[in-house]
Enzyme design. Structure first.
Site, PDB file in Angstrom:
ATOM      1  N   HIS A   4       0.842  -1.204   0.000  1.00  0.00           N
ATOM      2  CA  HIS A   4       0.000   0.000   0.000  1.00  0.00           C
ATOM      3  C   HIS A   4       0.878   1.256   0.000  1.00  0.00           C
ATOM      4  O   HIS A   4       0.661   2.184  -0.797  1.00  0.00           O
ATOM      5  CB  HIS A   4      -0.918   0.006   1.222  1.00  0.00           C
ATOM      6  CG  HIS A   4      -1.633   1.302   1.474  1.00  0.00           C
ATOM      7  ND1 HIS A   4      -2.709   1.724   0.724  1.00  0.00           N
ATOM      8  CD2 HIS A   4      -1.419   2.282   2.399  1.00  0.00           C
ATOM      9  CE1 HIS A   4      -3.125   2.897   1.169  1.00  0.00           C
ATOM     10  NE2 HIS A   4      -2.364   3.260   2.177  1.00  0.00           N
ATOM     11  N   GLU A   9      -7.815  -2.964   6.898  1.00  0.00           N
ATOM     12  CA  GLU A   9      -6.748  -3.108   7.888  1.00  0.00           C
ATOM     13  C   GLU A   9      -7.081  -4.206   8.892  1.00  0.00           C
ATOM     14  O   GLU A   9      -8.239  -4.578   9.062  1.00  0.00           O
ATOM     15  CB  GLU A   9      -6.542  -1.792   8.671  1.00  0.00           C
ATOM     16  CG  GLU A   9      -6.261  -0.594   7.792  1.00  0.00           C
ATOM     17  CD  GLU A   9      -5.705   0.601   8.562  1.00  0.00           C
ATOM     18  OE1 GLU A   9      -5.321   0.425   9.738  1.00  0.00           O
ATOM     19  OE2 GLU A   9      -5.666   1.691   7.969  1.00  0.00           O
ATOM     20  N   ASP A  55     -10.517   1.918   7.860  1.00  0.00           N
ATOM     21  CA  ASP A  55     -10.069   3.291   8.100  1.00  0.00           C
ATOM     22  C   ASP A  55     -10.593   4.165   6.955  1.00  0.00           C
ATOM     23  O   ASP A  55      -9.847   4.575   6.068  1.00  0.00           O
ATOM     24  CB  ASP A  55      -8.531   3.287   8.156  1.00  0.00           C
ATOM     25  CG  ASP A  55      -7.942   4.666   8.334  1.00  0.00           C
ATOM     26  OD1 ASP A  55      -8.578   5.506   8.977  1.00  0.00           O
ATOM     27  OD2 ASP A  55      -6.820   4.891   7.828  1.00  0.00           O
ATOM     28  N   THR A  72     -14.262   5.339  11.917  1.00  0.00           N
ATOM     29  CA  THR A  72     -13.429   4.152  11.754  1.00  0.00           C
ATOM     30  C   THR A  72     -14.280   2.978  12.223  1.00  0.00           C
ATOM     31  O   THR A  72     -14.815   3.021  13.328  1.00  0.00           O
ATOM     32  CB  THR A  72     -12.148   4.249  12.608  1.00  0.00           C
ATOM     33  OG1 THR A  72     -11.441   5.439  12.250  1.00  0.00           O
ATOM     34  CG2 THR A  72     -11.255   3.040  12.405  1.00  0.00           C
TER      35      THR A  72
END
Lengths: 437, 437
Positions: free
Chosen positions: B142, B209, B241, B265
């Site tokens: 990423h 994530e 996120d 989140t």
């Protein structure tokens, strides 16, 4: 803004408790909130008056308070002020007015006096359980000076005058004035080395900031219009955003400061209310010609007219050698909170503009407040031009960055002709050796 | 690491509660912790087993648990798991072993069965009160792909392979799977415009994530040695996120993401323990030749040998049109948590290396996990090459970024020959219109 100047600012009135008359920080015109404890009792809410502290839970029990004021006092009889701050501005104002009346008039002295304790007998605690801590970057002279160290021709980034820049800090390591902290270890890359090494920071710095304690919060997904932002502020403190410059230099790209800042943040113990600061509000400094006007969500005529705070700030240093020789702390620099580029209302409105939910007891830092004059810089990074220039302390010592045992004090005072000056109480922290590396 | 593979991983054992045998996510070999409520009772701790939830407070009251296991169950009988997580690893492990025994053996079924509720009758809540939330950047594919969009010749910054990059996120806006959120407003500068404007984000994105829930914390000023870091991890979740790329582009220099991330989140509801994941730990991917070795404070032979987690990850999208047509969500990409550059132990040890105090219930994100193959990217920013390439969804729709009503699901499953596969339960969030601008 609805800034009210009323009888609680009358310079002819004095408080009857010991030390209140002529007290530089806590005359009866101030009445800041805090959390204190004595040997025999748990932490609880109080108000500073002179050299004493008024126990709010005990005062509530006297029956001398009614309505909103009584509700606020009962809500303050806890180990944190979060519940009282969550009530919003009206009960807080009512309590301050009621206490002003009780402390400036001896009529009920026999019932109020037993609620007072000597500040010297009390230990101060963090005023709130900090849910989230956010640090802004609203000190334009700091942003310019630091930017200049890295980009001499283009010190301010293009977004600075449009967006109130901020980032999230660490809530768990916020401590109250008087708490020592350890020098952090971290990865640093000394000049001339190819690869980072791990060890104690060699460039430990302070940052002089104003802190903002959140009152009533907002729901997730609901913004706070700027005209309503002042009603969400419970009060102010001094804030030292300790910074390890060598760790920061290595880690901060691309996601900002992290371990360089989160080892400790110190705040002064007393929460000075917007009500107490009302006489010291001033017009926001005019933007230089050519600066963009704030976008509508950051623009409020009342805020522009009186959104800045005329608050003189001072940083002092006491070294171990000075302490051993019985010398007083030396002043490192002086500034003023009116030099901030954004008002505190703009910071709050911006923070919630995307729907982010703020909560009572949240802490915001303004960012480092430096004066336009480099001698009034709010950090050693600026005062020493990135560590290149040594500061001479008067007793023969020099400093580029902080040494073990050094104690930094932040101090504030608000003065205006025709009004009684008020202060914040100091924000003090001492470097106590290193974290084990 | 002290990774223990014991009878709780025996593939021959099955749980007797309804739906436990062959459950893709919650067989008796998993037993994740969570906070649930039913119509008539307040939120409290439970363990997922098949399609049911075991009420830990009720189980403690049966007297079937003893010692550490009983202590952990009692600590879980609260509206959050913070107190249980603060007990550390030993009581948590004891409770999991005891529950495994009770659910895989019908001897005490008559006393245990009354402690079960149907998951369909329960509402899930955030497992912990999040003190602080930190987001790392450990997904190297990423970081490389995003860096390439800005710096084609030098995608990874020089610090990346030395310092586990991270920043503080917003704790107050962490929500549990199934909670909708509003599209944030903010300052953006569309291409060709001179000055920023304020309005709803037009480049709303997700980030895939892994989340880490902190167990026992550390005192301010005390580091956590890497060999001890695994004992401070209570478990794992999926974490989305959400990111507003247009807000992020304007605000992130020099202090990192702020309003572009703090509006919401989302985490999955169940905390999957390190014990349940023990069979799926694998060797940390070998660093490419030429990469610097980790500094000693990030180096532990056991962690290198089994610090990575072989966990297959998948992102799905359900649009309003797909929902209306009765279509199933489409898969946008697939990845694996073993592609992280830093282990979770390295993230914890790094975070505390400067003395920063972590606390039970703190949440860490790993950073976006993308596969080496661009088709396995963990965000739309990467999948669409910064919004330039449209994604075709199969039903004729296209997306560059998220539209109102879109629902993103994150999913995880761990499989290994000879072991029963386990899952995390989904992490789902839906864009529900805009914050008022």
């Amino acid at each position: 803004m609805s800034r009210v100047i009323d009888e609680t600012h009358d310079p002819e009135r004095t408080g009857w408790p010991q030390g209140a008359a002529g007290h530089g920080a806590f005359p009866v015109q101030n009445l800041p909130f805090g959390i204190f404890s004595c040997v025999d009792r748990a932490p609880r809410g109080g108000i500073a008056i002179g050299d004493q502290i008024l126990d709010l839970g005990r005062l509530a029990a006297t029956g001398l308070l009614a309505g909103d004021a009584a509700e606020a006092a009962r809500a303050a009889a806890h180990p944190t002020l979060n519940a009282m701050f969550a009530l919003g501005a009206r009960p807080r104002r009512a309590l301050r007015r009621a206490i002003f009346a009780l402390l400036s008039d001896r009529r009920h002295e026999d019932r109020v006096a037993p609620c007072l304790v000597h500040a010297a007998d009390a230990t101060m605690h963090l005023p709130c359980a900090v849910g989230d801590y956010t640090d802004f970057y609203a000190g334009i002279h700091h942003a310019t000076a630091v930017g200049k160290l890295f980009r001499p021709d283009n010190p301010l980034l293009p977004n600075y005058k449009h967006v109130p820049i901020g980032y999230h800090g660490r809530a768990s390591s916020v401590v109250v004035s008087g708490t020592g902290f350890r020098r952090p270890c971290g990865q640093t890359k000394p000049a001339g080395q190819d690869a980072p090494q791990f060890g104690p920071s060699q460039r430990l710095d302070y940052e002089l900031e104003l802190g903002i304690w959140l009152g009533r919060g907002n729901a997730l997904g609901e913004a706070i219009p700027i005209a309503e932002a002042p009603a969400h502020i419970a009060g102010f403190c001094l804030l030292n955003d300790w910074s390890a410059r060598d760790i920061q230099a290595l880690e901060y790209q691309p996601l900002g400061p992290f371990l360089a800042k989160n080892f400790c943040t110190t705040v002064s113990a007393w929460v000075v209310t917007p009500e107490a600061l009302a006489p010291f509000r001033v017009k926001q400094a005019a933007r230089p010609v050519g600066d963009p006007p704030p976008l509508p969500y950051l623009h409020d005529p009342a805020d522009q007219a009186e959104g800045a705070i005329d608050l003189a700030l001072r940083v002092t240093l006491l070294t171990p050698a000075m302490r051993a020789a019985g010398l007083a702390p030396v002043t490192l620099s002086q500034g003023n909170a009116r030099d901030l580029y954004w008002t505190v209302a703009q910071l709050v409105a911006h923070h919630a503009s995307n729907g982010c939910n703020l909560a009572s007891g949240d802490l915001l830092g303004t960012g480092t407040i430096s004066a336009p004059d480099p001698a009034g810089a709010g950090s050693l990074l600026e005062l020493t031009e990135g560590g290149k220039t040594l500061i001479r302390l008067g007793n023969g010592e020099t400093r580029s960055f902080l040494a073990d045992g050094d104690e930094i004090g932040l101090h504030a005072s608000a003065t205006r002709p025709g009004f009684v000056p008020i202060g914040f109480g100091p924000c003090i922290g001492q470097v106590q050796g290193s974290v084990g590396c």
